[in-house]
Design an enzyme around this catalytic site. Structure first.
Site, mmCIF file in Angstrom:
data_model
loop_
_atom_site.group_PDB
_atom_site.id
_atom_site.type_symbol
_atom_site.label_atom_id
_atom_site.label_comp_id
_atom_site.label_asym_id
_atom_site.label_seq_id
_atom_site.Cartn_x
_atom_site.Cartn_y
_atom_site.Cartn_z
ATOM 1 N N VAL A 152 0.821 -1.140 0.058
ATOM 2 C CA VAL A 152 0.021 0.045 0.041
ATOM 3 C C VAL A 152 0.843 1.331 0.176
ATOM 4 O O VAL A 152 1.768 1.351 1.035
ATOM 5 C CB VAL A 152 -0.714 -0.020 1.209
ATOM 6 C CG1 VAL A 152 -1.744 1.220 1.326
ATOM 7 C CG2 VAL A 152 -1.808 -1.275 1.166
ATOM 8 N N CYS A 153 0.669 2.068 -1.022
ATOM 9 C CA CYS A 153 1.471 3.372 -1.084
ATOM 10 C C CYS A 153 1.461 4.110 0.112
ATOM 11 O O CYS A 153 0.327 4.660 0.582
ATOM 12 C CB CYS A 153 1.005 4.235 -2.310
ATOM 13 S SG CYS A 153 2.021 5.645 -2.349
ATOM 14 N N ILE A 154 2.617 4.447 0.761
ATOM 15 C CA ILE A 154 2.324 5.353 2.108
ATOM 16 C C ILE A 154 1.796 6.733 1.786
ATOM 17 O O ILE A 154 1.098 7.274 2.841
ATOM 18 C CB ILE A 154 3.835 5.356 2.781
ATOM 19 C CG1 ILE A 154 3.693 5.927 4.155
ATOM 20 C CG2 ILE A 154 4.870 6.092 2.032
ATOM 21 C CD1 ILE A 154 4.635 5.459 5.108
ATOM 22 N N ALA B 28 -1.764 6.505 1.147
ATOM 23 C CA ALA B 28 -2.381 5.806 2.240
ATOM 24 C C ALA B 28 -2.653 6.910 3.336
ATOM 25 O O ALA B 28 -3.621 7.184 3.880
ATOM 26 C CB ALA B 28 -1.527 4.714 3.080
#
Lengths: 130, 102, 135
Positions: A77-79, A82
């Site tokens: 999940v792309c930080i 996110a």
């Protein structure tokens, strides 16, 4: 063959996460490798462990978590995406002073570099979005 | 060297299908998925545009999506083939790259 | 990672109404560190991302258009803009902001990063890639 997959829309509103799920399952069943799926834009919302769909509907997050468990698919999940959308793991929640985290088992939060790396290391990259 | 293009939007809602068809090359494949499958219907305002391409480009619909939307096979344009998810996987493997027209 | 792949970032959406343009730019900036062969394509409504004079104070969203001008510093120097997409939208190259880079192979001469191509050339560019990321 190695396939990388990008999911760029959230669950339920868009079909992207469903189509990607069927695609990845088929790819693995046919003997291909899917080392990583990268969740970007609203796609990060797929990772919420707080999702409670009606019992007669598919549970998108559970489906992905099971795929990660059964086939070792790295769900990233792309930080940056996110954090904007309130998706935090335990570490980030602590670091940001938030009282809860919500990332489901099987998913991990990491940087956009993981997307580029996936593009470099796989033979094909397929994006599911809107 | 060839490309698999995927289109997931209705051609009546966005220009994605038109743009895809304007950029794909002979020998490429176009796979209509999700709402993109409406682009495969016959008798529509875009049917000619799609039909013209079927000579040089292989056009597919994802059968699960066309069936979900009640599109009977006989309502699809001639030359358009249905594929299942396994077929989708094969198309990705058989072309050098996949480009999604989001 | 010795292998260099050709990466194309395809931008077909206008800025601000949706987040795709901004989050595409964020991928490009991070991706620059991987030293791949990077090109950006702007077509359809994506050409609106590069227009001059964007001022976002009234909508309260960060104006990220200056970031395109910084791409040269990240060695991202190939921004392909489709002529037909400009034409359809009543735009010319003059409506776009100037984006330049310093060419290290040519005594650091300043050169334009924006290259206007026609639709057939855009199709050729797309067909010449290893990885196509669409936004």
């Amino acid at each position: 063959m190695k396939f990388g997959v990008v999911i760029s829309e959230g669950p339920y509103t868009h079909q992207a996460a469903d189509t990607a799920y069927h695609f990845v399952k088929s790819a693995i069943a046919k003997g291909h490798e899917v080392p990583r799926v990268f969740f970007y834009h609203d796609g990060v919302n797929v990772a919420s462990r707080l999702s409670v769909p009606p019992q007669d509907e598919r549970h998108i997050q559970n489906n992905w978590t099971a795929l990660a468990k059964d086939h070792g698919v790295d769900l990233v999940v792309c930080i940056a995406a996110a954090q904007r959308r309130g998706m935090l793991d335990d570490n980030e929640a602590r670091r940001q002073g938030k009282d809860a985290s919500n990332i489901a088992e099987g998913f991990r939060i990491s940087g956009l570099g993981q997307l580029i790396e996936m593009g470099i290391q796989t033979d094909r990259l397929v994006t599911f979005g809107d | 060297m060839s490309t698999l293009h995927t289109v997931n939007k209705s051609p009546f809602a966005t220009g994605s299908l038109a743009s895809c068809l304007a950029h794909c090359k002979d020998g490429d494949a176009v796979l209509m998925i999700e709402d993109g499958v409406y682009g495969g219907l016959s008798g529509t305002a875009v049917a000619d545009l799609v039909q013209q391409k079927t000579g040089s480009v292989a056009i597919y619909v994802l059968s699960a999506d066309s069936e979900a939307r009640g599109l009977a096979a006989e309502k699809l344009l001639q030359g358009i083939k249905g594929v299942d998810y396994d077929g989708f996987v094969d198309l990705v493997a058989d072309h050098d790259r996949t480009q999604s027209w989001l | 990672m010795s292998e260099i792949k050709k990466f194309l970032y395809v931008n077909r959406k206008a800025p601000y109404g949706t987040i795709y343009a901004l989050e595409s730019l964020e991928v490009v900036l991070i991706g620059a560190a991987f030293e791949q062969d990077v090109s950006l394509a702007f077509l359809d409504d994506g050409v609106f991302q590069l227009t001059k004079g964007q001022s976002t104070d009234g909508i309260g969203i960060k104006n990220f258009s200056p970031t395109y001008r910084a791409l040269g510093d990240y060695e991202v120097t190939k921004l392909y803009v489709e002529q037909e997409s400009l034409d359809e939208r009543g735009l010319t190259l003059d409506d776009l902001q100037a984006v330049v880079y310093e060419d290290e192979d040519d005594d650091w001469e300043e050169k334009p990063s924006i290259r206007v191509v026609n639709r057939a050339e855009m199709a050729d560019l797309m067909a010449d890639q290893d990885v196509v990321l669409s936004f």
